[in-house]
Enzyme design. Structure first.
Site, PDB file in Angstrom:
ATOM      1  CE  LYS A  22      86.083  30.833  68.533  1.00  0.00           C
ATOM      2  NZ  LYS A  22      87.200  31.009  69.254  1.00  0.00           N
ATOM      3  CG  ASN A  23      88.026  34.554  68.189  1.00  0.00           C
ATOM      4  OD1 ASN A  23      87.255  33.718  68.989  1.00  0.00           O
ATOM      5  ND2 ASN A  23      88.860  34.208  67.440  1.00  0.00           N
ATOM      6  NE  ARG A  93      94.446  29.801  76.376  1.00  0.00           N
ATOM      7  CZ  ARG A  93      94.533  30.974  76.141  1.00  0.00           C
ATOM      8  NH1 ARG A  93      93.706  31.525  75.101  1.00  0.00           N
ATOM      9  NH2 ARG A  93      95.232  31.649  76.685  1.00  0.00           N
ATOM     10  CB  CYS A 117      95.024  24.513  73.670  1.00  0.00           C
ATOM     11  SG  CYS A 117      95.259  25.788  72.666  1.00  0.00           S
ATOM     12  NE  ARG A 122      96.443  30.008  73.055  1.00  0.00           N
ATOM     13  CZ  ARG A 122      95.212  29.999  72.561  1.00  0.00           C
ATOM     14  NH1 ARG A 122      94.689  28.729  72.282  1.00  0.00           N
ATOM     15  NH2 ARG A 122      94.288  31.042  72.024  1.00  0.00           N
ATOM     16  CG  ASP A 309      92.384  32.181  64.499  1.00  0.00           C
ATOM     17  OD1 ASP A 309      91.690  33.099  65.468  1.00  0.00           O
ATOM     18  OD2 ASP A 309      93.257  31.549  65.074  1.00  0.00           O
ATOM     19  CB  VAL A 331     100.507  33.700  65.697  1.00  0.00           C
ATOM     20  CG1 VAL A 331      99.592  34.340  66.945  1.00  0.00           C
ATOM     21  CG2 VAL A 331     100.564  35.069  64.795  1.00  0.00           C
ATOM     22  NE  ARG A 401      86.218  25.423  72.005  1.00  0.00           N
ATOM     23  CZ  ARG A 401      87.640  25.385  72.817  1.00  0.00           C
ATOM     24  NH1 ARG A 401      88.409  24.608  72.575  1.00  0.00           N
ATOM     25  NH2 ARG A 401      87.715  26.579  72.944  1.00  0.00           N
TER      26      ARG A 401
HETATM   27  C1  EPZ Z   1      93.111  35.079  70.375  1.00  0.00           C
HETATM   28  O1  EPZ Z   1      93.741  34.164  71.182  1.00  0.00           O
HETATM   29  C2  EPZ Z   1      92.162  34.277  69.752  1.00  0.00           C
HETATM   30  N1  EPZ Z   1      90.890  33.918  70.434  1.00  0.00           N
HETATM   31  C3  EPZ Z   1      92.613  32.978  68.904  1.00  0.00           C
HETATM   32  O2  EPZ Z   1      91.579  32.603  67.938  1.00  0.00           O
HETATM   33  C4  EPZ Z   1      93.719  33.633  67.920  1.00  0.00           C
HETATM   34  O3  EPZ Z   1      94.519  32.507  67.282  1.00  0.00           O
HETATM   35  C5  EPZ Z   1      94.634  34.600  68.628  1.00  0.00           C
HETATM   36  O4  EPZ Z   1      94.007  35.468  69.417  1.00  0.00           O
HETATM   37  C6  EPZ Z   1      95.689  35.142  67.628  1.00  0.00           C
HETATM   38  O5  EPZ Z   1      94.955  35.921  66.905  1.00  0.00           O
HETATM   39  C7  EPZ Z   1      89.933  34.710  70.909  1.00  0.00           C
HETATM   40  O6  EPZ Z   1      89.941  35.848  70.654  1.00  0.00           O
HETATM   41  C8  EPZ Z   1      88.785  33.973  72.026  1.00  0.00           C
HETATM   42  P1  EPZ Z   1      97.047  36.091  71.742  1.00  0.00           P
HETATM   43  P2  EPZ Z   1      94.650  34.817  72.331  1.00  0.00           P
HETATM   44  O7  EPZ Z   1      97.486  36.303  73.112  1.00  0.00           O
HETATM   45  O8  EPZ Z   1      94.384  36.254  72.702  1.00  0.00           O
HETATM   46  C9  EPZ Z   1     101.491  34.739  72.915  1.00  0.00           C
HETATM   47  C10 EPZ Z   1      90.452  30.873  67.220  1.00  0.00           C
HETATM   48  O9  EPZ Z   1      90.516  29.632  66.645  1.00  0.00           O
HETATM   49  N2  EPZ Z   1     101.285  35.459  74.291  1.00  0.00           N
HETATM   50  O10 EPZ Z   1      97.067  37.097  70.580  1.00  0.00           O
HETATM   51  O11 EPZ Z   1      94.942  33.745  73.626  1.00  0.00           O
HETATM   52  C11 EPZ Z   1     100.839  33.429  72.582  1.00  0.00           C
HETATM   53  O12 EPZ Z   1     101.359  32.250  73.105  1.00  0.00           O
HETATM   54  C12 EPZ Z   1      91.285  31.047  68.432  1.00  0.00           C
HETATM   55  O13 EPZ Z   1      89.226  31.258  67.351  1.00  0.00           O
HETATM   56  C13 EPZ Z   1     102.386  35.305  75.230  1.00  0.00           C
HETATM   57  O14 EPZ Z   1     103.348  35.304  74.987  1.00  0.00           O
HETATM   58  O15 EPZ Z   1      96.022  34.861  71.582  1.00  0.00           O
HETATM   59  C14 EPZ Z   1     100.829  33.565  71.022  1.00  0.00           C
HETATM   60  O16 EPZ Z   1     102.045  32.973  70.491  1.00  0.00           O
HETATM   61  C15 EPZ Z   1      92.479  30.158  68.455  1.00  0.00           C
HETATM   62  N3  EPZ Z   1     102.085  35.801  76.590  1.00  0.00           N
HETATM   63  C16 EPZ Z   1     100.665  34.951  70.809  1.00  0.00           C
HETATM   64  O17 EPZ Z   1     101.024  35.533  72.280  1.00  0.00           O
HETATM   65  C17 EPZ Z   1     100.700  36.412  76.739  1.00  0.00           C
HETATM   66  O18 EPZ Z   1     100.271  36.670  78.094  1.00  0.00           O
HETATM   67  C18 EPZ Z   1      99.499  35.492  70.560  1.00  0.00           C
HETATM   68  O19 EPZ Z   1      98.544  35.109  71.445  1.00  0.00           O
HETATM   69  C19 EPZ Z   1      99.716  36.187  75.723  1.00  0.00           C
HETATM   70  C20 EPZ Z   1      99.917  35.601  74.715  1.00  0.00           C
END
Ligand code: EPZ
Length: 425
Positions: A22-23, A93, A117, A122, A309, A331, A401
């Protein structure tokens, strides 16, 4: 709203093939927007999140179709409405990953801020920092991000690390935009997740010039245009890890096909510490549970660390370990809505800030529980497979999902899960 009724305990046995990721599928579908014409994606799973993203891409003016054989085609010849509306983005999102490609392709894009969420805030500040450094003018209005680049994008050296390390979709957005920027872009502290590697490989097949793939430093030399692509997405390592935890907790033996162990070394490392045999064979592996297994400490981190995840699923497994474990979430520090639900099933979990102390218990007991997000719901199903009695998991739309027909696939391994109407709203 559907519920799952899960009779336990069971012992899983047999073979399951892992679906496409999915990701990886979501950012690669977004990448198709960079190239006018018809792209063909293979292995994209049939999931609710993919359907929502299809709806979003359709309303941009493109045409997304799912053929009978499961292949997904995206006709991105025309994009006449580069807008990501709130009513879609709030459902999924990851829709924010249209920002980079539409900015590069159309020079202007409006996307609703995703909001938070169940697993935490996020933010997308890092996405916007990176795009601004490529020359985008960005402002917020009525909850929308409005990004424009009247002079076109220009390569830059960008540090994309945040307080929790790298950002997966932030890297995807900046990477996709940089492929059509003038000159060279360096993304330092890029996400190294296999899904980002898959995206970068796909972009290079489309004519991009990306090096350092798989490393925290990506180097992109902008090109004038990209061409449509035919591409197969990688298998879903999180789905694979979910089946591994299920095999382990039930003391069963499951052969998992289409599973790239090289993407899951941190997960296999923890399984072996816990005392679960993982043996590579064919295009996957065999996971054999044990009557009694050991505790383990787990800290989630950006790749190649243990994936956030799989934190909830492995917490369910550790709830039955022969001793105490500590699970630290680095994370998404608030990603613990499954803790209270697992405790309703007689687990003994105590949250201390962004850590949970897991005191192993001898057995879990069935109970009605509430799914809160995609991976927490998977953890509740895993716990239900091992618990004594009939567990009712409410709000299973969360699990749909990210997992395709999960109850059917578990039942083929010996589970007794029925999907029923009703349940707690
Ligand atoms: C991706 O989300 C995945 N989703 C998530 O999987 C996964 O948990 C996450 O990466 C971490 O591996 C998809 O790929 C569709 P991040 P993403 O930006 O990209 C902070 C699932 O269950 N952050 O890597 O949105 C954030 O708050 C989903 O399949 C900022 O501070 O996650 C978090 O603490 C859930 N500022 C950390 O970084 C930003 O601009 C990692 O978030 C962006 C993120």
């Amino acid at each position: 709203m559907d519920v799952f009724r899960i009779e336990g305990p069971v012992r899983l046995a047999g073979h399951v093939d892992i679906n496409g990721s999915k990701n990886a599928s979501l950012p690669i579908m977004a990448a198709a927007l960079l190239a006018p014409g018809n792209s063909t994606l293979l292995g994209v799973p049939r999931l609710a999140d993919i359907s929502v993203f299809k709806e979003l891409i359709d309303q941009l003016g493109c045409k997304v179709e799912r053929r009978e054989d499961g292949v997904l085609t995206i006709d991105a010849t025309k994009i006449d409405n580069p807008v990501g509306p709130y009513d879609i983005v709030r459902k999924m999102r990851a829709s924010v990953c249209i920002l980079g490609p539409l900015l590069a392709r159309c020079g202007r894009v409006e996307v609703s801020m995703p909001g938070g969420c169940a697993i935490g805030d996020r933010p997308i500040d890092l996405h916007l920092i990176g795009l601004r450094q490529l020359g985008a003018q960005i402002h917020l209005k009525n909850g929308y991000v409005i990004a424009e680049t009247p002079q076109g994008l220009k390569g830059a050296s960008i540090f994309l690390g945040g307080p929790y390390g790298s950002t997966v979709l932030g890297t995807a957005n900046v990477l996709m935009a940089a492929t059509l920027a003038k000159g060279r872009t360096i993304i330092e502290s890029a996400a190294c997740e296999p899904e980002i590697t898959d995206l970068a490989n796909c972009l290079n097949v489309m004519g991009a010039r990306i090096s350092g793939i798989g490393s925290p430093r990506l180097v992109i030399d902008g090109v004038n245009h990209l061409h449509p692509v035919q591409y197969r997405v990688i298998p879903d390592r999180i789905e694979a890890g979910t089946f591994m935890a299920a095999a382990a907790i039930t003391g069963g033996e499951v052969h998992i096909g289409h599973c790239r162990l090289e993407d899951m070394m941190a997960v296999v490392d923890r399984l072996r510490i816990i005392g679960i045999a993982v043996e590579a064979n064919g295009d996957g592996c065999t996971v054999a549970g044990a009557e009694s297994f050991q505790p383990a400490d787990i800290t989630t981190q950006p790749y190649p660390g243990f994936p956030t995840d799989l934190q909830a699923q492995f917490m369910a497994l550790l709830a039955l370990a022969h001793g105490n474990s500590i699970v630290v979430e680095k994370v998404f520090p608030d990603r613990f809505l499954h803790v209270a639900e697992l405790n309703r099933m007689a687990a003994n979990l105590r949250k201390e800030g962004s850590a949970v102390i897991v005191a192993g218990v001898k057995k879990l007991v069935a109970a009605p529980v509430m799914a809160s997000d995609l991976r927490a719901s998977a953890a509740l199903v895993i716990a239900g497979l091992a618990a004594e009695g009939a567990t009712i998991v409410n709000r299973v739309y969360h699990i749909d999902r990210g997992y395709e027909r999960i109850e059917e696939r578990f039942n083929l391994l010996g589970a007794k899960i029925s999907r029923e109407e009703g349940g707690t709203v």
